[in-house]
Every structure is written in structure tokens, then in C-alpha cells.
Design a protein around this motif. Structure first.
Motif, PDB file in Angstrom:
ATOM      1  N   ASN A 152       0.789  -0.981   0.042  1.00 50.11           N
ATOM      2  CA  ASN A 152       0.150   0.123  -0.199  1.00 50.11           C
ATOM      3  C   ASN A 152       0.832   1.297  -0.044  1.00 50.11           C
ATOM      4  O   ASN A 152       0.659   2.183  -0.897  1.00 50.11           O
ATOM      5  CB  ASN A 152      -0.800  -0.039   1.039  1.00 50.11           C
ATOM      6  N   ASN A 180     -10.121  -4.978   4.349  1.00 55.48           N
ATOM      7  CA  ASN A 180     -10.719  -3.658   4.448  1.00 55.48           C
ATOM      8  C   ASN A 180      -9.899  -2.529   5.124  1.00 55.48           C
ATOM      9  O   ASN A 180     -10.569  -1.436   5.215  1.00 55.48           O
ATOM     10  CB  ASN A 180     -12.164  -4.090   5.115  1.00 55.48           C
ATOM     11  N   TYR A 182      -7.526  -1.725   3.706  1.00 57.04           N
ATOM     12  CA  TYR A 182      -6.509  -1.141   2.657  1.00 57.04           C
ATOM     13  C   TYR A 182      -7.576  -0.293   1.536  1.00 57.04           C
ATOM     14  O   TYR A 182      -7.871  -1.317   0.851  1.00 57.04           O
ATOM     15  CB  TYR A 182      -5.472  -2.127   2.206  1.00 57.04           C
ATOM     16  N   PRO A 183      -8.089   0.801   1.636  1.00 55.06           N
ATOM     17  CA  PRO A 183      -8.755   1.285   0.512  1.00 55.06           C
ATOM     18  C   PRO A 183      -8.385   1.056  -1.007  1.00 55.06           C
ATOM     19  O   PRO A 183      -9.024   1.060  -1.612  1.00 55.06           O
ATOM     20  CB  PRO A 183      -8.968   2.784   0.957  1.00 55.06           C
ATOM     21  N   ARG A 184      -6.934   1.354  -0.940  1.00 56.88           N
ATOM     22  CA  ARG A 184      -6.415   1.200  -2.355  1.00 56.88           C
ATOM     23  C   ARG A 184      -6.523  -0.185  -2.839  1.00 56.88           C
ATOM     24  O   ARG A 184      -6.076  -0.498  -4.105  1.00 56.88           O
ATOM     25  CB  ARG A 184      -4.948   1.870  -2.386  1.00 56.88           C
ATOM     26  N   CYS A 238     -16.591  -7.209   1.699  1.00 56.97           N
ATOM     27  CA  CYS A 238     -15.821  -6.253   0.962  1.00 56.97           C
ATOM     28  C   CYS A 238     -16.601  -5.494   0.033  1.00 56.97           C
ATOM     29  O   CYS A 238     -16.443  -5.622  -1.232  1.00 56.97           O
ATOM     30  CB  CYS A 238     -14.632  -6.820   0.543  1.00 56.97           C
ATOM     31  N   ASP A 240     -16.874  -2.356  -0.816  1.00 60.31           N
ATOM     32  CA  ASP A 240     -15.943  -1.462  -1.460  1.00 60.31           C
ATOM     33  C   ASP A 240     -14.881  -1.943  -2.493  1.00 60.31           C
ATOM     34  O   ASP A 240     -14.049  -1.155  -3.155  1.00 60.31           O
ATOM     35  CB  ASP A 240     -15.204  -0.301  -0.853  1.00 60.31           C
ATOM     36  N   LYS A 241     -14.963  -3.117  -2.859  1.00 57.73           N
ATOM     37  CA  LYS A 241     -13.805  -3.979  -3.794  1.00 57.73           C
ATOM     38  C   LYS A 241     -14.616  -4.537  -4.511  1.00 57.73           C
ATOM     39  O   LYS A 241     -15.753  -5.232  -4.418  1.00 57.73           O
ATOM     40  CB  LYS A 241     -13.006  -4.977  -2.869  1.00 57.73           C
TER      41      LYS A 241
END
Ligand code: RRO
Length: 309
Positions: A152, A180, A182-184, A238, A240-241
Motif C-alpha cells: 500500500n 478492508n 486498505y482502501p487502495r 468487502c 467497496d472492492k
């Protein structure tokens, strides 16, 4: 019937690609994939230096799938980075898979990939089951957290991970909790082969591959329910992934099931090895027919919409 889909905001003609390891070690193999019907492709997991891998035989085809213990044979990361730099990224979405033997090796490869003009999407393989003496990072949540923290910081762009299969709800929870943080970390590929199976031939009374006394990673029909469970478990945990489904896809039906479970893209490994790149045309045709028979005109109409009882 519209098979187009979006991956990290990029429009793709269809959701199919190869599973890493199959038909993607040499530029000849990669060019074959580039000419196939798949809309995306991934390179063989690479290390800092080239490797010849484990002794042969190291792959065996079975009625219900495959067993492999390739041992990370690859041309070294620079070879794949050069390929990515020359690649026409308008043509297909290209993923570059890395599988450093140490955390420092991963960080060194990532630093070079970051500087490339035409970088592919980075996928960090946390789940090679076949290098003797090297445990799968995905089964050690502390090591996984430490590695993701370093990646990251070093990469500063969206990236993804290739996970091993998990078999316990507490492990789905623990793995997702780490991811989760790690947003990237934008995508998760589930699953790598089911590690360290043992196939025995009753006639010869022998194992069927040479490395590690015959222990190797299972793929194909053997692993479909485990693959679907992992895709859906991470799809739920997850939000957002994006999830890339891998495991047991040999026809339009299994591709449909992965999408229903929440996958955004679907990979083909064993069936690609057995059938060659024509498998993509066949599976796309079968998926189109399934969608048409159900009245679905787009993938979004059913993706992730698995019903429960
Ligand atoms: O090269 C291999 O033995 C191998 C790898 Br890196 C992997 O991630 N998964 C697999 O089944 N084989």
C-alpha cells in the motif's frame, strides 16, 4: 444480450479472462491470450529473478480437474513488465501478477512497476501453494497485514490480491477485516488452487506429480463450490472492492454462477489449459444462451443477486 461490464471504472467487452499460471508464462502464450475472445488477461506470477520451477511431471489432468505443483516457473518480473510496457492497453485489460519469495522482493518489484509508463493492474499473489518451505501468506493474517501495509505504501495506486481458499467462517471474517484496512486494495481474486491435495493412481499405486511427494494444488470441477463460497463470502464482506472469481469454470453455467455469487470478472484456468483459448468463445456463447433463456439482457441484471432460502 449485452456481456459488457465495468472493472475499476473501465468498460470491458465481456467478463472473461485466464487464471494466472495458464497460458501466460511466455510472450507467445500472452500474445495468444491477447488474440482470444477474453476481455482481460493476467501474466504468470513472477519473482525478482527467473525460475525454472519444480521438477516434472508437475501438472496432471484428471477427470474432475487438475493437480499442479509448478513451483513458480517464470521469466522474472522484468520480462512481464517489458511486456506490459509494449502492450496495447486499449485492446484488453492486462493484470500483472507478482509473487515475491520475500516481502522485500515484493517491495522491490512494486517499486519498479510503479515507475513504468504503461503499467498493468497489479495483483499480488498471496497464495502460491507449491514452493517447498514457503507457506501461503494468505493463511497467516499477520504476515498478510504486514505485506499489504508495505505494498500500500510502496505502490500508491489501486491494486489487488489473489487469495487462497478459506474453509471457515472465522477465516472469511479475519481475512476480510485485514483487506478492508486498505482502501487502495481495489480487487480480490478468489480462489487460488486448493493447496496440497494428493491424487493417487490406483493402478500404479503412485502419486501423479513429482514435486513434494505428489502434493499439489487442485483446480477444476473439484473446487467449484469452494470457489463460489469464497467469491460470495468476500463479495458480502468487502462492499467497496471488486471480486474476480476463479475456480471450476468450464462452461457458461459456472461462469454464470460466479457472476451470481458477486464476481465482476471470471477466470478460466484448468479448462483453458485443456482446451486452449477457444474455451473463451465457447463459454461466452454458453453464457449468452443462459442469459437469453432467463430473459437477462445485461450482466448487471443478475450479478451478485444470489438468492438465499
Ligand atoms: O507456480 C505454481 O506452482 C502455482 C502458483 Br505460483 C500459484 O499461485 N498457484 C498454483 O496453483 N500454482
Amino acid at each position: 444480450t449485452d456481456l459488457t461490464c465495468l472493472f475499476l471504472g473501465q468498460p470491458l467487452a465481456n467478463p472473461l479472462m485466464n487464471a494466472s499460471g495458464v497460458c501466460c508464462r511466455t510472450t507467445t502464450e500472452l500474445d495468444t491470450l491477447a488474440s482470444s475472445a477474453a476481455a482481460a488477461m493476467v501474466t504468470k506470477s513472477c519473482t525478482l529473478e527467473p525460475r525454472t520451477g519444480n521438477p516434472e511431471p508437475r501438472y496432471s489432468s484428471l477427470p474432475l480437474g487438475s493437480i499442479n505443483s509448478m513451483g513458480l516457473p517464470n521469466e522474472g518480473y522484468q520480462y512481464y513488465l517489458d511486456y506490459a510496457e509494449r502492450f496495447d492497453h486499449e485492446r484488453k485489460l492486462l493484470f500483472l501478477s507478482i509473487s515475491g519469495l520475500t516481502l522485500d522482493d515484493n517491495v522491490e518489484m512494486i517499486a519498479a512497476i510503479r515507475e513504468a509508463v504503461n503499467p498493468a493492474l497489479l495483483e499480488v499473489n498471496l497464495s502460491c501453494p507449491n514452493v517447498p518451505g514457503k507457506p501461503q501468506t494468505g493463511y497467516d493474517f499477520e504476515a498478510m497485514d504486514e505485506l499489504l501495509d508495505e505494498v500500500n505504501d510502496a505502490y500508491k495506486r489501486p491494486f489487488g490480491v489473489k487469495l487462497p481458499p478459506y474453509f471457515d467462517i472465522s477465516h472469511f471474517d479475519a481475512a476480510a477485516e485485514v483487506l478492508n484496512r486498505y482502501p487502495r486494495l481495489a480487487f480480490v481474486t478468489c480462489i487460488n488452487s486448493v493447496g496440497n491435495g494428493l491424487v493417487i493412481d490406483p493402478d500404479t499405486e503412485s502419486v501423479v506429480i513429482k514435486p513434494k511427494d505428489g502434493f499439489g494444488g487442485l483446480g477444476g470441477a473439484y473446487v467449484l463450490p469452494t470457489a463460489l463460497a469464497n467469491v460470495n463470502a468476500f463479495y458480502r464482506r468487502c462492499p467497496d472492492k471488486q471480486i474476480i472469481g476463479c475456480g471450476g469454470v468450464q462452461s457458461g453455467t459456472e461462469a454464470f454462477l460466479h457472476l451470481l455469487a458477486g464476481a465482476s470478472l471470471v477466470q478460466i484456468g484448468t479448462a483453458l489449459y485443456e482446451e486452449g483459448p477457444a474455451v473463451f468463445d465457447r463459454v461466452l456463447g454458453e453464457l449468452t444462451a443462459i442469459m437469453a433463456s432467463k430473459g437477462y439482457t445485461s450482466i448487471d441484471a443478475f450479478r451478485g443477486k444470489l438468492k438465499t432460502l
